[in-house]
Design a protein around this motif. Structure first.
Motif, PDB file in Angstrom:
ATOM      1  N   PHE A   1     -31.762 -14.467 -17.596  1.00  0.00           N
ATOM      2  CA  PHE A   1     -30.890 -13.935 -16.384  1.00  0.00           C
ATOM      3  C   PHE A   1     -29.375 -13.960 -16.767  1.00  0.00           C
ATOM      4  N   TYR A   2     -28.572 -13.171 -15.945  1.00  0.00           N
ATOM      5  CA  TYR A   2     -27.223 -12.899 -16.227  1.00  0.00           C
ATOM      6  C   TYR A   2     -26.358 -13.629 -15.117  1.00  0.00           C
ATOM      7  N   LEU A   3     -25.230 -14.137 -15.605  1.00  0.00           N
ATOM      8  CA  LEU A   3     -24.167 -14.646 -14.617  1.00  0.00           C
ATOM      9  C   LEU A   3     -22.916 -13.608 -14.658  1.00  0.00           C
ATOM     10  N   ASP A   4     -22.605 -13.155 -13.853  1.00  0.00           N
ATOM     11  CA  ASP A   4     -21.381 -12.329 -13.874  1.00  0.00           C
ATOM     12  C   ASP A   4     -20.175 -13.192 -13.320  1.00  0.00           C
ATOM     13  N   THR A   5     -19.014 -13.047 -14.046  1.00  0.00           N
ATOM     14  CA  THR A   5     -17.822 -13.429 -13.692  1.00  0.00           C
ATOM     15  C   THR A   5     -16.944 -12.305 -13.098  1.00  0.00           C
ATOM     16  N   PRO A   6     -16.006 -12.959 -12.327  1.00  0.00           N
ATOM     17  CA  PRO A   6     -15.069 -11.985 -11.651  1.00  0.00           C
ATOM     18  C   PRO A   6     -14.321 -11.050 -12.473  1.00  0.00           C
ATOM     19  N   SER A   7     -13.920 -11.247 -13.630  1.00  0.00           N
ATOM     20  CA  SER A   7     -13.101 -10.137 -14.091  1.00  0.00           C
ATOM     21  C   SER A   7     -13.346 -10.076 -15.835  1.00  0.00           C
TER      22      SER A   7
ATOM     23  N   VAL B   1     -27.221 -25.456 -26.347  1.00  0.00           N
ATOM     24  CA  VAL B   1     -26.912 -24.098 -26.616  1.00  0.00           C
ATOM     25  C   VAL B   1     -27.424 -24.166 -28.282  1.00  0.00           C
ATOM     26  N   VAL B   2     -28.531 -23.371 -28.546  1.00  0.00           N
ATOM     27  CA  VAL B   2     -29.032 -23.150 -29.876  1.00  0.00           C
ATOM     28  C   VAL B   2     -28.686 -21.954 -30.604  1.00  0.00           C
ATOM     29  N   ALA B   3     -28.364 -21.001 -29.771  1.00  0.00           N
ATOM     30  CA  ALA B   3     -27.791 -19.830 -30.726  1.00  0.00           C
ATOM     31  C   ALA B   3     -27.000 -18.903 -29.574  1.00  0.00           C
ATOM     32  N   VAL B   4     -26.217 -18.002 -30.214  1.00  0.00           N
ATOM     33  CA  VAL B   4     -25.115 -17.082 -29.371  1.00  0.00           C
ATOM     34  C   VAL B   4     -25.227 -15.791 -29.957  1.00  0.00           C
ATOM     35  N   ARG B   5     -25.448 -14.872 -29.030  1.00  0.00           N
ATOM     36  CA  ARG B   5     -25.223 -13.331 -29.465  1.00  0.00           C
ATOM     37  C   ARG B   5     -24.181 -12.825 -29.264  1.00  0.00           C
ATOM     38  N   GLU B   6     -23.454 -12.035 -29.914  1.00  0.00           N
ATOM     39  CA  GLU B   6     -22.062 -11.805 -30.016  1.00  0.00           C
ATOM     40  C   GLU B   6     -22.169 -10.124 -30.293  1.00  0.00           C
ATOM     41  N   ARG B   7     -21.177  -9.505 -29.718  1.00  0.00           N
ATOM     42  CA  ARG B   7     -21.003  -8.102 -30.056  1.00  0.00           C
ATOM     43  C   ARG B   7     -20.902  -8.145 -31.781  1.00  0.00           C
TER      44      ARG B   7
ATOM     45  N   ALA C   1     -14.295 -24.044 -30.569  1.00  0.00           N
ATOM     46  CA  ALA C   1     -14.909 -24.718 -29.995  1.00  0.00           C
ATOM     47  C   ALA C   1     -14.525 -24.967 -28.341  1.00  0.00           C
ATOM     48  N   LYS C   2     -13.375 -24.900 -28.487  1.00  0.00           N
ATOM     49  CA  LYS C   2     -12.413 -24.907 -27.173  1.00  0.00           C
ATOM     50  C   LYS C   2     -12.719 -23.830 -26.032  1.00  0.00           C
ATOM     51  N   ASP C   3     -12.978 -22.599 -27.043  1.00  0.00           N
ATOM     52  CA  ASP C   3     -13.353 -21.266 -26.021  1.00  0.00           C
ATOM     53  C   ASP C   3     -14.642 -21.621 -25.406  1.00  0.00           C
ATOM     54  N   PHE C   4     -15.566 -22.017 -26.162  1.00  0.00           N
ATOM     55  CA  PHE C   4     -16.962 -22.248 -25.714  1.00  0.00           C
ATOM     56  C   PHE C   4     -17.032 -23.332 -24.486  1.00  0.00           C
ATOM     57  N   GLY C   5     -16.140 -24.312 -24.812  1.00  0.00           N
ATOM     58  CA  GLY C   5     -16.049 -25.509 -23.836  1.00  0.00           C
ATOM     59  C   GLY C   5     -15.551 -24.869 -22.478  1.00  0.00           C
ATOM     60  N   ALA C   6     -14.597 -24.035 -22.416  1.00  0.00           N
ATOM     61  CA  ALA C   6     -14.009 -23.270 -21.312  1.00  0.00           C
ATOM     62  C   ALA C   6     -14.950 -22.389 -20.307  1.00  0.00           C
ATOM     63  N   LEU C   7     -15.728 -21.832 -21.432  1.00  0.00           N
ATOM     64  CA  LEU C   7     -16.699 -20.947 -20.836  1.00  0.00           C
ATOM     65  C   LEU C   7     -17.846 -21.675 -20.230  1.00  0.00           C
ATOM     66  N   TRP C   8     -18.162 -22.520 -20.766  1.00  0.00           N
ATOM     67  CA  TRP C   8     -19.223 -23.575 -20.153  1.00  0.00           C
ATOM     68  C   TRP C   8     -18.928 -24.137 -18.931  1.00  0.00           C
ATOM     69  N   ASP C   9     -17.687 -24.566 -19.069  1.00  0.00           N
ATOM     70  CA  ASP C   9     -17.020 -25.184 -17.579  1.00  0.00           C
ATOM     71  C   ASP C   9     -17.150 -24.088 -16.525  1.00  0.00           C
ATOM     72  N   GLN C  10     -16.922 -22.773 -16.638  1.00  0.00           N
ATOM     73  CA  GLN C  10     -17.194 -21.824 -15.633  1.00  0.00           C
ATOM     74  C   GLN C  10     -18.751 -21.547 -15.445  1.00  0.00           C
ATOM     75  N   LEU C  11     -19.521 -21.626 -16.177  1.00  0.00           N
ATOM     76  CA  LEU C  11     -21.009 -21.477 -16.344  1.00  0.00           C
ATOM     77  C   LEU C  11     -21.856 -22.495 -15.389  1.00  0.00           C
TER      78      LEU C  11
ATOM     79  N   ARG D   1     -16.111 -10.038 -22.410  1.00  0.00           N
ATOM     80  CA  ARG D   1     -15.133  -9.348 -22.690  1.00  0.00           C
ATOM     81  C   ARG D   1     -14.188 -10.217 -23.651  1.00  0.00           C
ATOM     82  N   PRO D   2     -13.710 -11.386 -23.316  1.00  0.00           N
ATOM     83  CA  PRO D   2     -12.816 -12.296 -23.884  1.00  0.00           C
ATOM     84  C   PRO D   2     -13.718 -12.738 -25.425  1.00  0.00           C
ATOM     85  N   THR D   3     -12.749 -12.925 -26.389  1.00  0.00           N
ATOM     86  CA  THR D   3     -13.293 -13.399 -27.805  1.00  0.00           C
ATOM     87  C   THR D   3     -13.731 -14.797 -27.542  1.00  0.00           C
ATOM     88  N   VAL D   4     -14.823 -15.160 -28.072  1.00  0.00           N
ATOM     89  CA  VAL D   4     -14.982 -16.704 -28.244  1.00  0.00           C
ATOM     90  C   VAL D   4     -15.552 -17.045 -29.360  1.00  0.00           C
ATOM     91  N   THR D   5     -14.535 -17.807 -30.106  1.00  0.00           N
ATOM     92  CA  THR D   5     -14.649 -18.343 -31.385  1.00  0.00           C
ATOM     93  C   THR D   5     -14.488 -19.749 -31.805  1.00  0.00           C
TER      94      THR D   5
END
Length: 429
Positions: free
Chosen positions: A50-56, A83-89, A25-35, A19-23
């Motif tokens: 495979f899929y990784l679920d986040t709490p919220s 990370v060679v590609a990103v699929r977005e809504r 570089a810092k947003d991707f870094g924070a996401l990767w820290d969770q993954l 759900r959060p918007t990731v645009t």
């Protein structure tokens, strides 16, 4: 996660369920820290996706694009990822103006020119777009054109394919005329009458596809233009049977009383103003048309025909008629005159042999017949026919020269090895 392609594992991130918007570089870094902590200890070779679920914030999909050879097994803390590609809504950039007014969001692939010209939102979806038959011109419902016929309140349903409207002017069904053979093409009434005029023949409702090409003004090349259908049209075969002749209407098909110069001018000018322009006939072709117009003496005088044509071309230079390749025409006719002169010399020699045969065959009338014989034209033999010797003789001696049942003519032809034919007396025999 590395920024070059030297890692152990290449992956594709699927953020369509995140759900959060990731645009940035810092947003991707924070996401990767969770993954990354969730990946340690996983054997990624067991499943490509495979899929990784986040709490919220939803889920993040991970697809394995490449594993380093020998790098299979559980992920370790020191394992490097690319990370060679990103699929977005998908993001809706072009929203249909009508749908937006109704509170919904629909992709608008079409553009309304009227809205764009007025500076308004111009995008229309495929449900609300208006595209009239006859042209791929889109409009919104508010700018759907009305019928161009003065005073007609109906909305337009098609765009006219005629030369005047050029698929720009729109008309309603009440003012539609369909193409006679193509159901996908329509015209307004005025354009239809221009493209498919009615045959000039009384009581005929056929399409006048053949225009009369009779030249009314030599200086301008203006032609009659009356239209006839193929059933009632007449063709003046000035070019022979291999090319389409000049179309003529009822009034001009007779061609009675035309002077020799009129015949030549009609053929030359009509050929020049045709589109595409036609090459005029040879001197033999002009001679044939002159003969049909009762100018028999001129028809066998190629130098005289050539001289008249040269004079006509000189006159046309001072008019609006432009004759394409005029110099080539004149040069070809000059060569034909030279060939005819050579043939005439040979014809005179054959004529002397014919005179001798006439004296030999007819002891009583041979001398006056031989003295009256005159060469009209000689045509050398071709692969398709024997040589032809056209002669003329005094009217009172024609029957005696030909003989009963053309017996004498046949005998002379056999002796000379060609066909002897009589000129004049209503035609060639």
């Amino acid at each position: 996660m590395t920024e070059n392609l030297t890692g152990d594992i290449d992956i594709v991130l699927d953020l369509r369920g995140y759900r959060p918007t990731v645009t940035e570089a810092k947003d991707f870094g924070a996401l990767w820290d969770q993954l990354e902590p969730a990946l340690v200890g996983r054997d990624l070779s067991a499943s490509p996706v495979f899929y990784l679920d986040t709490p919220s914030d939803g889920s993040v999909g991970i697809q394995i694009a490449r594993l380093r050879p020998g790098g299979a097994g559980a992920v370790r803390p020191e394992t490097r990822f690319n990370v060679v590609a990103v699929r977005e809504r998908p993001r809706l950039r072009y929203r249909c103006r009508v749908c937006a007014g109704q509170g919904t969001g629909t992709y608008g692939p079409f553009v309304c020119p009227e809205c764009r010209q007025g500076g308004a939102d111009d995008r229309i979806c495929d449900e609300h777009v208006v595209v009239l038959a006859g042209a791929l011109t889109s409009t919104c419902p508010e700018h759907r054109p009305g019928c161009a016929h003065g005073g007609c309140p109906a909305p337009a349903t098609f765009r006219c394919a005629g030369d005047r409207c050029r698929r720009r002017t729109a008309w309603c069904d009440a003012h539609r005329r369909g193409h006679p053979s193509d159901p996908d093409i329509d015209y307004c009434r005025a354009c239809y009458d221009v493209h498919f005029p009615v045959c000039e023949e009384p009581s005929c409702r056929g399409v006048g596809t053949v225009a009369c090409e009779f030249v009314l003004e030599t200086a301008t090349g203006r032609q009659c233009g009356r239209r006839s259908c193929t059933r009632h049209a007449h063709r003046w075969q000035v070019y022979g049977g291999e090319r389409v002749g000049l179309g003529l209407c009822r009034q001009h098909r007779g061609r009675h009383g035309m002077t020799a110069d009129d015949v030549l001018a009609q053929i030359v000018v009509a050929s020049a103003v045709r589109r595409p322009a036609m090459r005029p006939p040879s001197l033999a072709g002009f001679a044939h048309n002159l003969r049909n117009a009762d100018h028999r003496r001129l028809a066998v005088d190629y130098p005289a025909i050539n001289a008249r044509l040269a004079g006509l071309y000189t006159e046309l230079k001072r008019t609006k008629v432009r004759v394409r390749d005029a110099d080539r025409h004149l040069a070809a006719w000059n060569r034909q005159v030279a060939a005819e002169n050579s043939a005439s010399a040979e014809g005179e020699r054959i004529l002397e042999r014919l005179r001798a045969l006439v004296r030999q065959y007819d002891r009583r009338y041979g001398e006056p017949i031989a003295a009256s014989l005159r060469l009209v034209q000689y045509k050398a033999a071709t692969a398709q026919r024997p040589g032809l010797l056209f002669v003329d003789v005094a009217e009172e001696l024609r029957g005696l020269f030909a003989g009963k049942g053309r017996r004498h003519l046949i005998a002379y032809s056999d002796q000379l090895g060609l066909q002897v034919r009589l000129e004049g007396g209503g035609g060639r025999r």
